[in-house]
Write a protein that holds these residues in place. Structure first.
Motif, PDB file in Angstrom:
ATOM      1  N   ALA A   1       0.654  -1.237  -0.094  1.00  0.00           N
ATOM      2  CA  ALA A   1       0.092  -0.148   0.030  1.00  0.00           C
ATOM      3  C   ALA A   1       0.918   1.346  -0.006  1.00  0.00           C
ATOM      4  N   TYR A   2       0.459   2.184  -0.724  1.00  0.00           N
ATOM      5  CA  TYR A   2       0.938   3.457  -0.689  1.00  0.00           C
ATOM      6  C   TYR A   2       0.150   4.590  -0.501  1.00  0.00           C
ATOM      7  N   CYS A   3       0.403   5.854  -0.094  1.00  0.00           N
ATOM      8  CA  CYS A   3      -0.421   7.192  -0.138  1.00  0.00           C
ATOM      9  C   CYS A   3      -0.426   7.867  -1.378  1.00  0.00           C
ATOM     10  N   LEU A   4      -1.326   8.221  -1.901  1.00  0.00           N
ATOM     11  CA  LEU A   4      -1.644   9.070  -3.163  1.00  0.00           C
ATOM     12  C   LEU A   4      -2.292  10.454  -2.388  1.00  0.00           C
ATOM     13  N   MET A   5      -1.360  11.663  -2.726  1.00  0.00           N
ATOM     14  CA  MET A   5      -1.612  13.063  -2.520  1.00  0.00           C
ATOM     15  C   MET A   5      -1.393  13.928  -3.488  1.00  0.00           C
ATOM     16  N   PRO A   6      -2.288  14.924  -3.413  1.00  0.00           N
ATOM     17  CA  PRO A   6      -2.008  16.317  -4.527  1.00  0.00           C
ATOM     18  C   PRO A   6      -0.437  16.472  -4.140  1.00  0.00           C
ATOM     19  N   ARG A   7      -0.031  17.099  -5.415  1.00  0.00           N
ATOM     20  CA  ARG A   7       1.382  17.445  -5.370  1.00  0.00           C
ATOM     21  C   ARG A   7       1.679  18.885  -4.335  1.00  0.00           C
ATOM     22  N   ASP A   8       0.801  19.553  -4.240  1.00  0.00           N
ATOM     23  CA  ASP A   8       0.701  20.627  -3.304  1.00  0.00           C
ATOM     24  C   ASP A   8       0.446  20.411  -1.920  1.00  0.00           C
ATOM     25  N   HIS A   9       0.471  19.164  -1.569  1.00  0.00           N
ATOM     26  CA  HIS A   9       0.029  18.806  -0.021  1.00  0.00           C
ATOM     27  C   HIS A   9       1.094  19.224   0.794  1.00  0.00           C
ATOM     28  N   PRO A  10       0.942  19.732   2.023  1.00  0.00           N
ATOM     29  CA  PRO A  10       2.129  20.242   2.850  1.00  0.00           C
ATOM     30  C   PRO A  10       2.925  18.747   3.047  1.00  0.00           C
ATOM     31  N   LEU A  11       2.666  17.468   2.884  1.00  0.00           N
ATOM     32  CA  LEU A  11       3.410  16.314   3.215  1.00  0.00           C
ATOM     33  C   LEU A  11       4.126  15.751   1.974  1.00  0.00           C
ATOM     34  N   ALA A  12       3.605  16.295   0.897  1.00  0.00           N
ATOM     35  CA  ALA A  12       4.093  15.823  -0.306  1.00  0.00           C
ATOM     36  C   ALA A  12       5.641  15.713  -0.737  1.00  0.00           C
ATOM     37  N   GLY A  13       6.231  16.523   0.176  1.00  0.00           N
ATOM     38  CA  GLY A  13       7.799  16.435  -0.087  1.00  0.00           C
ATOM     39  C   GLY A  13       8.438  15.235   0.614  1.00  0.00           C
ATOM     40  N   ARG A  14       7.777  14.694   1.505  1.00  0.00           N
ATOM     41  CA  ARG A  14       8.291  13.599   2.557  1.00  0.00           C
ATOM     42  C   ARG A  14       8.741  12.612   1.660  1.00  0.00           C
TER      43      ARG A  14
ATOM     44  N   PRO B   1      -0.079   4.045 -11.398  1.00  0.00           N
ATOM     45  CA  PRO B   1       0.179   4.271 -13.029  1.00  0.00           C
ATOM     46  C   PRO B   1       1.606   5.039 -13.045  1.00  0.00           C
ATOM     47  N   ARG B   2       2.031   4.943 -14.429  1.00  0.00           N
ATOM     48  CA  ARG B   2       3.297   5.484 -14.655  1.00  0.00           C
ATOM     49  C   ARG B   2       3.005   7.058 -14.843  1.00  0.00           C
ATOM     50  N   SER B   3       1.910   7.514 -14.947  1.00  0.00           N
ATOM     51  CA  SER B   3       1.690   9.023 -15.072  1.00  0.00           C
ATOM     52  C   SER B   3       1.660   9.592 -13.427  1.00  0.00           C
ATOM     53  N   ALA B   4       2.115  10.914 -13.356  1.00  0.00           N
ATOM     54  CA  ALA B   4       1.992  11.344 -11.891  1.00  0.00           C
ATOM     55  C   ALA B   4       0.949  12.652 -12.312  1.00  0.00           C
ATOM     56  N   THR B   5       0.116  12.333 -13.013  1.00  0.00           N
ATOM     57  CA  THR B   5      -1.035  13.422 -13.441  1.00  0.00           C
ATOM     58  C   THR B   5      -2.196  12.869 -13.373  1.00  0.00           C
ATOM     59  N   SER B   6      -3.328  13.379 -12.817  1.00  0.00           N
ATOM     60  CA  SER B   6      -4.658  12.749 -12.736  1.00  0.00           C
ATOM     61  C   SER B   6      -5.397  13.187 -14.293  1.00  0.00           C
ATOM     62  N   TYR B   7      -6.595  12.389 -14.339  1.00  0.00           N
ATOM     63  CA  TYR B   7      -7.226  12.632 -15.514  1.00  0.00           C
ATOM     64  C   TYR B   7      -7.667  14.305 -15.621  1.00  0.00           C
ATOM     65  N   GLY B   8      -7.864  14.655 -14.455  1.00  0.00           N
ATOM     66  CA  GLY B   8      -8.285  16.022 -14.583  1.00  0.00           C
ATOM     67  C   GLY B   8      -6.892  17.278 -14.697  1.00  0.00           C
ATOM     68  N   GLY B   9      -5.898  16.613 -15.005  1.00  0.00           N
ATOM     69  CA  GLY B   9      -4.496  17.451 -15.154  1.00  0.00           C
ATOM     70  C   GLY B   9      -3.876  17.935 -13.893  1.00  0.00           C
ATOM     71  N   ASP B  10      -4.207  17.416 -12.795  1.00  0.00           N
ATOM     72  CA  ASP B  10      -3.399  17.893 -11.385  1.00  0.00           C
ATOM     73  C   ASP B  10      -2.576  16.815 -11.172  1.00  0.00           C
ATOM     74  N   GLY B  11      -1.345  17.496 -10.497  1.00  0.00           N
ATOM     75  CA  GLY B  11      -0.337  16.606  -9.994  1.00  0.00           C
ATOM     76  C   GLY B  11      -0.523  16.005  -9.000  1.00  0.00           C
ATOM     77  N   LEU B  12       0.116  14.627  -8.858  1.00  0.00           N
ATOM     78  CA  LEU B  12      -0.155  13.683  -7.826  1.00  0.00           C
ATOM     79  C   LEU B  12       1.358  13.288  -7.364  1.00  0.00           C
ATOM     80  N   VAL B  13       1.606  12.766  -6.016  1.00  0.00           N
ATOM     81  CA  VAL B  13       2.621  12.243  -5.443  1.00  0.00           C
ATOM     82  C   VAL B  13       2.180  11.033  -4.940  1.00  0.00           C
ATOM     83  N   ALA B  14       3.023   9.935  -4.977  1.00  0.00           N
ATOM     84  CA  ALA B  14       3.006   8.691  -4.230  1.00  0.00           C
ATOM     85  C   ALA B  14       3.944   8.508  -3.226  1.00  0.00           C
ATOM     86  N   LEU B  15       3.691   8.413  -2.028  1.00  0.00           N
ATOM     87  CA  LEU B  15       4.472   8.234  -0.823  1.00  0.00           C
ATOM     88  C   LEU B  15       4.305   6.733  -0.353  1.00  0.00           C
TER      89      LEU B  15
END
Length: 307
Positions: free
Chosen positions: A168-181, A246-260
């Protein structure tokens, strides 16, 4: 009426030679077996099909010659079926039906199929997303040639092999405060709103993971597809716990995503492959071997997130 293909073959060969001994020589059997086949066929039709002349061999009657011609066509069709079936079994072409558990296979299966099929135009792919139960049912009833599924509650009659363990991993928005962890704990994930993938197996798996949390997390949304979960996360509705990335780090809506990766020791989902091992076509074996090779290669992107 029970006339075997062997008896038909003996009858036709005997009439073609006009001689039981010569027919037996060609067939490499005893002359008595050819004679018995003729007797059986005459008895089944209750007709005289052959006249026997001690010095001159045998000769088909009008009825016998007509039946021999029909037997010839039937035997030719039978041999053609055998040849075509063997060609189908050995060919790297034709129809390939794959049932896959929806949240996992789209991340890697299309690339494997593209890279493993030398002539994609020779193969008609039929890919159907399904849940774990319908995937197994489809393999057992012949709907699918191959299934990709989670090895949980596997039917006893299905022989399968593991391809990869997907933690399991956590998916969060790229601009989330914890996304850089570099990683995140389950307790930290549970503090914020969650988007939950509401699919059989997956929903129960995530419920087990979150059950141990002191404070039940707030579920902001349930979605039945991975694409919708990713889009909801990208739009800011919350984080999500998933297994295949998925190989893409972008959602269908065009938003950036981060997998931690998640720091807690959590059970992984086990991706498995199954097919009918008793009489597999060459195309089926080829694709199964390509899936094995993909996940056995340490340099491949297996679409999983690890610590």
């Amino acid at each position: 009426m029970a006339i075997s293909l062997r008896a038909m073959s003996y009858f036709v060969t005997a009439l073609r030679h006009g001689n039981i001994a010569r027919a037996a020589g060609e067939l490499n059997i005893a002359a008595s077996a050819v004679s018995a086949a003729i007797d059986q066929i005459e008895a089944e039709f209750d007709l005289t099909l052959v006249t026997r002349q001690r010095a001159r061999g045998i000769q088909g009657t009008a009825n016998g010659l007509a039946i021999a011609r029909k037997f010839e066509r039937l035997l030719e069709d039978y041999r053609a079926i055998l040849t075509e079936t063997e060609d189908l079994k050995q060919a790297l072409g034709g129809r390939l039906r794959i049932g896959y558990y929806a949240p996992i296979a789209p991340a890697f299966l299309p690339r494997i199929l593209h890279e493993s099929l030398a002539d994609p135009g020779a193969v008609q792919l039929e890919l159907e997303e399904c849940d774990n139960i319908s995937a197994q049912d489809g393999l057992l009833n012949g709907t699918y040639d191959i299934i990709l599924f989670v090895s949980e509650d596997v039917r006893p009659m299905i022989s399968y092999e593991m391809l990869v363990e997907a933690p399991a991993y956590c998916l969060m928005p790229r601009d989330h405060p914890l996304a850089g962890r570099a990683e995140i704990s389950l307790a930290e994930i549970a503090q914020g709103p969650l988007v939950v993938l509401n699919r059989p197996v997956a929903a129960a798996y995530y419920a087990r993971i979150l059950k141990a949390q002191a404070t039940p997390p707030h579920i902001a949304a349930y979605a039945s597809s991975t694409e919708m979960v990713r889009s909801l996360v990208g739009a800011g509705h919350g984080s999500a716990i998933l297994n295949m990335r998925p190989r893409s780090a972008t959602s269908y809506g065009g938003d950036g995503l981060v997998a931690l990766p998640i720091s807690d020791p959590l059970p992984a989902l086990s991706l498995a492959i199954a097919y009918d091992t008793s009489r597999p076509r060459r195309l089926v074996q080829h694709v199964v071997e390509a899936c094995r090779a993909h996940f056995a290669d340490p340099h491949q992107d297996h679409c999983i997130v690890t610590l």
